[in-house]
Design a protein around this motif. Structure first.
Motif, PDB file in Angstrom:
ATOM      1  N   GLN A   5       0.852  -1.203   0.000  1.00 15.94           N
ATOM      2  CA  GLN A   5       0.000   0.000   0.000  1.00 15.94           C
ATOM      3  C   GLN A   5       0.886   1.250   0.000  1.00 15.94           C
ATOM      4  O   GLN A   5       1.944   1.248   0.652  1.00 15.94           O
ATOM      5  CB  GLN A   5      -0.877   0.029   1.245  1.00 15.94           C
ATOM      6  CG  GLN A   5      -1.937  -1.001   1.217  1.00 15.94           C
ATOM      7  CD  GLN A   5      -2.842  -0.848   2.422  1.00 15.94           C
ATOM      8  OE1 GLN A   5      -2.589  -0.044   3.291  1.00 15.94           O
ATOM      9  NE2 GLN A   5      -3.896  -1.629   2.438  1.00 15.94           N
ATOM     10  N   ILE A   6       0.410   2.187  -0.731  1.00 15.11           N
ATOM     11  CA  ILE A   6       1.133   3.450  -0.767  1.00 15.11           C
ATOM     12  C   ILE A   6       0.369   4.405   0.135  1.00 15.11           C
ATOM     13  O   ILE A   6      -0.834   4.596   0.005  1.00 15.11           O
ATOM     14  CB  ILE A   6       1.193   4.011  -2.194  1.00 15.11           C
ATOM     15  CG1 ILE A   6       1.949   3.079  -3.098  1.00 15.11           C
ATOM     16  CG2 ILE A   6       1.816   5.384  -2.209  1.00 15.11           C
ATOM     17  CD1 ILE A   6       2.010   3.522  -4.517  1.00 15.11           C
ATOM     18  N   GLN A   7       1.117   4.983   1.017  1.00 17.16           N
ATOM     19  CA  GLN A   7       0.509   5.955   1.934  1.00 17.16           C
ATOM     20  C   GLN A   7       1.157   7.310   1.650  1.00 17.16           C
ATOM     21  O   GLN A   7       2.373   7.425   1.707  1.00 17.16           O
ATOM     22  CB  GLN A   7       0.730   5.540   3.381  1.00 17.16           C
ATOM     23  CG  GLN A   7       0.005   6.437   4.303  1.00 17.16           C
ATOM     24  CD  GLN A   7       0.165   5.997   5.762  1.00 17.16           C
ATOM     25  OE1 GLN A   7       0.979   5.101   6.090  1.00 17.16           O
ATOM     26  NE2 GLN A   7      -0.559   6.619   6.617  1.00 17.16           N
ATOM     27  N   ILE A   8       0.302   8.293   1.317  1.00 13.98           N
ATOM     28  CA  ILE A   8       0.811   9.624   1.006  1.00 13.98           C
ATOM     29  C   ILE A   8       0.283  10.559   2.088  1.00 13.98           C
ATOM     30  O   ILE A   8      -0.910  10.612   2.353  1.00 13.98           O
ATOM     31  CB  ILE A   8       0.331  10.095  -0.373  1.00 13.98           C
ATOM     32  CG1 ILE A   8       0.784   9.158  -1.475  1.00 13.98           C
ATOM     33  CG2 ILE A   8       0.796  11.511  -0.669  1.00 13.98           C
ATOM     34  CD1 ILE A   8       0.222   9.461  -2.827  1.00 13.98           C
ATOM     35  N   ASP A 181       4.911  20.038   2.272  1.00 10.61           N
ATOM     36  CA  ASP A 181       5.694  18.789   2.257  1.00 10.61           C
ATOM     37  C   ASP A 181       4.784  17.661   1.825  1.00 10.61           C
ATOM     38  O   ASP A 181       3.623  17.596   2.238  1.00 10.61           O
ATOM     39  CB  ASP A 181       6.252  18.535   3.675  1.00 10.61           C
ATOM     40  CG  ASP A 181       7.179  17.357   3.731  1.00 10.61           C
ATOM     41  OD1 ASP A 181       7.812  17.102   2.688  1.00 10.61           O
ATOM     42  OD2 ASP A 181       7.259  16.728   4.788  1.00 10.61           O
ATOM     43  N   VAL A 182       5.365  16.739   1.025  1.00 11.52           N
ATOM     44  CA  VAL A 182       4.620  15.552   0.588  1.00 11.52           C
ATOM     45  C   VAL A 182       5.516  14.344   0.993  1.00 11.52           C
ATOM     46  O   VAL A 182       6.681  14.271   0.612  1.00 11.52           O
ATOM     47  CB  VAL A 182       4.379  15.555  -0.925  1.00 11.52           C
ATOM     48  CG1 VAL A 182       3.682  14.261  -1.335  1.00 11.52           C
ATOM     49  CG2 VAL A 182       3.560  16.744  -1.332  1.00 11.52           C
ATOM     50  N   GLN A 183       4.924  13.431   1.725  1.00 15.34           N
ATOM     51  CA  GLN A 183       5.651  12.215   2.119  1.00 15.34           C
ATOM     52  C   GLN A 183       4.900  11.017   1.588  1.00 15.34           C
ATOM     53  O   GLN A 183       3.707  10.881   1.772  1.00 15.34           O
ATOM     54  CB  GLN A 183       5.733  12.124   3.660  1.00 15.34           C
ATOM     55  CG  GLN A 183       6.593  13.197   4.245  1.00 15.34           C
ATOM     56  CD  GLN A 183       6.619  13.131   5.767  1.00 15.34           C
ATOM     57  OE1 GLN A 183       5.945  12.281   6.355  1.00 15.34           O
ATOM     58  NE2 GLN A 183       7.402  13.995   6.383  1.00 15.34           N
ATOM     59  N   ASP A 185       4.972   6.875   1.585  1.00 16.49           N
ATOM     60  CA  ASP A 185       5.453   5.632   2.219  1.00 16.49           C
ATOM     61  C   ASP A 185       4.801   4.450   1.529  1.00 16.49           C
ATOM     62  O   ASP A 185       3.620   4.486   1.201  1.00 16.49           O
ATOM     63  CB  ASP A 185       5.087   5.588   3.718  1.00 16.49           C
ATOM     64  CG  ASP A 185       5.909   6.537   4.553  1.00 16.49           C
ATOM     65  OD1 ASP A 185       7.030   6.867   4.130  1.00 16.49           O
ATOM     66  OD2 ASP A 185       5.400   7.017   5.624  1.00 16.49           O
ATOM     67  N   VAL A 186       5.592   3.447   1.353  1.00 13.29           N
ATOM     68  CA  VAL A 186       5.052   2.196   0.775  1.00 13.29           C
ATOM     69  C   VAL A 186       5.048   1.178   1.937  1.00 13.29           C
ATOM     70  O   VAL A 186       6.067   0.900   2.566  1.00 13.29           O
ATOM     71  CB  VAL A 186       5.926   1.689  -0.394  1.00 13.29           C
ATOM     72  CG1 VAL A 186       5.392   0.363  -0.903  1.00 13.29           C
ATOM     73  CG2 VAL A 186       6.009   2.727  -1.469  1.00 13.29           C
ATOM     74  N   ARG A 187       3.922   0.532   2.201  1.00 16.71           N
ATOM     75  CA  ARG A 187       3.759  -0.434   3.279  1.00 16.71           C
ATOM     76  C   ARG A 187       3.215  -1.710   2.697  1.00 16.71           C
ATOM     77  O   ARG A 187       2.341  -1.703   1.896  1.00 16.71           O
ATOM     78  CB  ARG A 187       2.807   0.095   4.335  1.00 16.71           C
ATOM     79  CG  ARG A 187       3.435   1.257   5.060  1.00 16.71           C
ATOM     80  CD  ARG A 187       2.539   1.615   6.172  1.00 16.71           C
ATOM     81  NE  ARG A 187       3.039   2.837   6.784  1.00 16.71           N
ATOM     82  CZ  ARG A 187       2.679   3.270   7.902  1.00 16.71           C
ATOM     83  NH1 ARG A 187       1.820   2.617   8.602  1.00 16.71           N
ATOM     84  NH2 ARG A 187       3.161   4.344   8.383  1.00 16.71           N
ATOM     85  N   GLY A 188       3.870  -2.744   3.235  1.00 15.88           N
ATOM     86  CA  GLY A 188       3.252  -3.966   2.969  1.00 15.88           C
ATOM     87  C   GLY A 188       3.938  -5.042   2.332  1.00 15.88           C
ATOM     88  O   GLY A 188       4.826  -5.502   1.968  1.00 15.88           O
TER      89      GLY A 188
END
Length: 188
Positions: A5-8, A181-183, A185-188
């Motif tokens: 999952q991509i979390q932005i 700011d844009v962060q 994260d890729v989870r999983g």
């Protein structure tokens, strides 16, 4: 199965603005106005009325005549009376001459005396208006009045004043308090 999952996550920008509002002032001074009304010129010309009253005939009717006219009239009346006296005496002389010697004697003179001094008959009575109607003559010449009016136009002097304007520009200044700011994260 585990799908990544991509979390932005984002952080918004935060600004601190300093705003100076613009200022505008407009002032319209009143116009300079001068009005004058010259008086109208009024000219009035008149001729006087004339009243003529002729009372000569009225004075004649009342027996008041000019002296020269009265002298002529009385001279004419005296002449007529003297002529009528002469004719009466001639006719009386003729009457006495015709009856003389016929034995009448005093009778002729008595008859003549009765003719001259007998009672007078009253003449016709009538009303006489003195002065006579229409003996006063009136003549009226009417007068005239001419009115001339010269109208003078009003004098209007207008001086328009320009509006007075005062304007100050507004300012906007700002500084960034929080940067964006844009962060991701890729989870999983």
């Amino acid at each position: 199965m585990n799908i990544p999952q991509i979390q932005i996550s984002t952080t918004d920008i935060k600004m601190d603005y300093n705003i100076t509002k613009p200022f505008q002032r407009i002032q319209q001074p009143k116009a300079n106005l001068q009005i004058s009304q010259p008086a109208a010129t009024l000219e009035i010309n008149t001729t006087n009325a004339r009243l003529d009253i002729n009372m000569d005939q009225m004075w004649r009717d009342l027996g008041m005549k000019p002296t020269g006219e009265m002298i002529k009239e009385y001279a004419q009346m005296g002449r007529q009376e003297s002529l009528s006296g002469i004719s009466r005496r001639v006719s009386e002389g003729n009457q006495m001459m015709r009856s003389a010697g016929k034995g009448q004697g005093r009778g002729t003179i008595q008859n003549i005396a009765k003719q001259n001094h007998g009672p007078e008959r009253a003449g016709p009575y009538n009303i006489k208006f003195i002065p006579s109607i229409g003996s006063v003559k009136v003549n009226i010449t009417p007068g005239t009045t001419d009115v001339n009016i010269t109208r003078n136009a009003p004098k209007i002097d207008v001086q328009v004043n320009k509006p007075q304007m005062d304007f100050t520009y507004g300012k906007v200044s700002g500084k960034m308090v929080v940067r964006p700011d844009v962060q991701i994260d890729v989870r999983g």
